[in-house]
Design a protein around this motif. Sequence first.
Motif, short mmCIF file in Angstrom:
data_model
loop_
_atom_site.label_atom_id
_atom_site.label_comp_id
_atom_site.label_asym_id
_atom_site.label_seq_id
_atom_site.Cartn_x
_atom_site.Cartn_y
_atom_site.Cartn_z
N TRP A 179 44.68 10.55 -12.11
CA TRP A 179 44.80 11.36 -10.90
C TRP A 179 44.42 12.82 -11.16
N PHE A 180 43.54 13.34 -10.33
CA PHE A 180 43.19 14.76 -10.38
C PHE A 180 43.64 15.41 -9.08
N LYS A 181 44.55 16.35 -9.19
CA LYS A 181 45.07 17.03 -7.99
C LYS A 181 44.03 17.99 -7.45
N GLU A 182 43.73 17.87 -6.14
CA GLU A 182 42.78 18.78 -5.52
C GLU A 182 43.42 20.14 -5.25
N LYS A 231 45.68 22.58 -6.82
CA LYS A 231 46.23 22.84 -8.13
C LYS A 231 47.61 23.49 -8.05
#
Length: 241
Positions: free
Chosen positions: A234-237, A239
Amino acid sequence: MQKLLSRFRKAVTDFNLIQSGDKIAVGLSGGKDSITLLQLLAAYKRFSPEPFELIAITIDPGSGANFNDMIEMCKDLNVPYYLFKTRIQEIVFDIRKEKNPCSLCANLRRGSLNDHAKKLGCNKIALGHHKNDAIETLLLSMFYEGRINTFLPKTYLDRSDITIIRPMIYIDEQQVITLAEKYKFPIVVSECPANGFTKREYMKNLTYKLEEDIPGLKNNLLNSLSNTEQLNIWFKENKES
């Protein structure tokens, strides 16, 4: 031995672990893993396409262990051997009285090994971590730290200007045990007071139990470490969230 050498050579090739002109120090603790590593490197040296030098270094933490048989083994292999005595065990257990001693002990031993290897003209240090160690480190990081992490096959340490290599990462621990028993390696029994009572020991036992229920578990976990094409995390848009 031939099967292990095949996996050893694959790791050397896959990760470009050894180059011509290297001077490699084996961190020889006296355990089955480091002795197997030394045996494999000494055997590989005889047919390696890249000529390299090989020495062995033991960092004695102050346990009072007897290394005489291991010294004789190094003579038989024609590998120069160096023994450095330290007060690490006293510092960790008597002076600092560490409740979780493994991290400090490992850091002190690594620092001492790096310093002595550099003074002896080595540009690389080989450590005897195998497939099981990589998997256990991965699971320890995930379970206790909440991150996906394990050691690398090759790591450059800019502070000491030395490279750490782990040529046994494709080799299973059971293969090491079998080889050590077959050739009666001069294993030095660990005198560490914490031996057998660590989180790593718990994780080791857990992976063996899981392997009974899920055949191929260790291979799948090892393969996942190099399967970058199917890495989905998962990459958080946002931050700040």
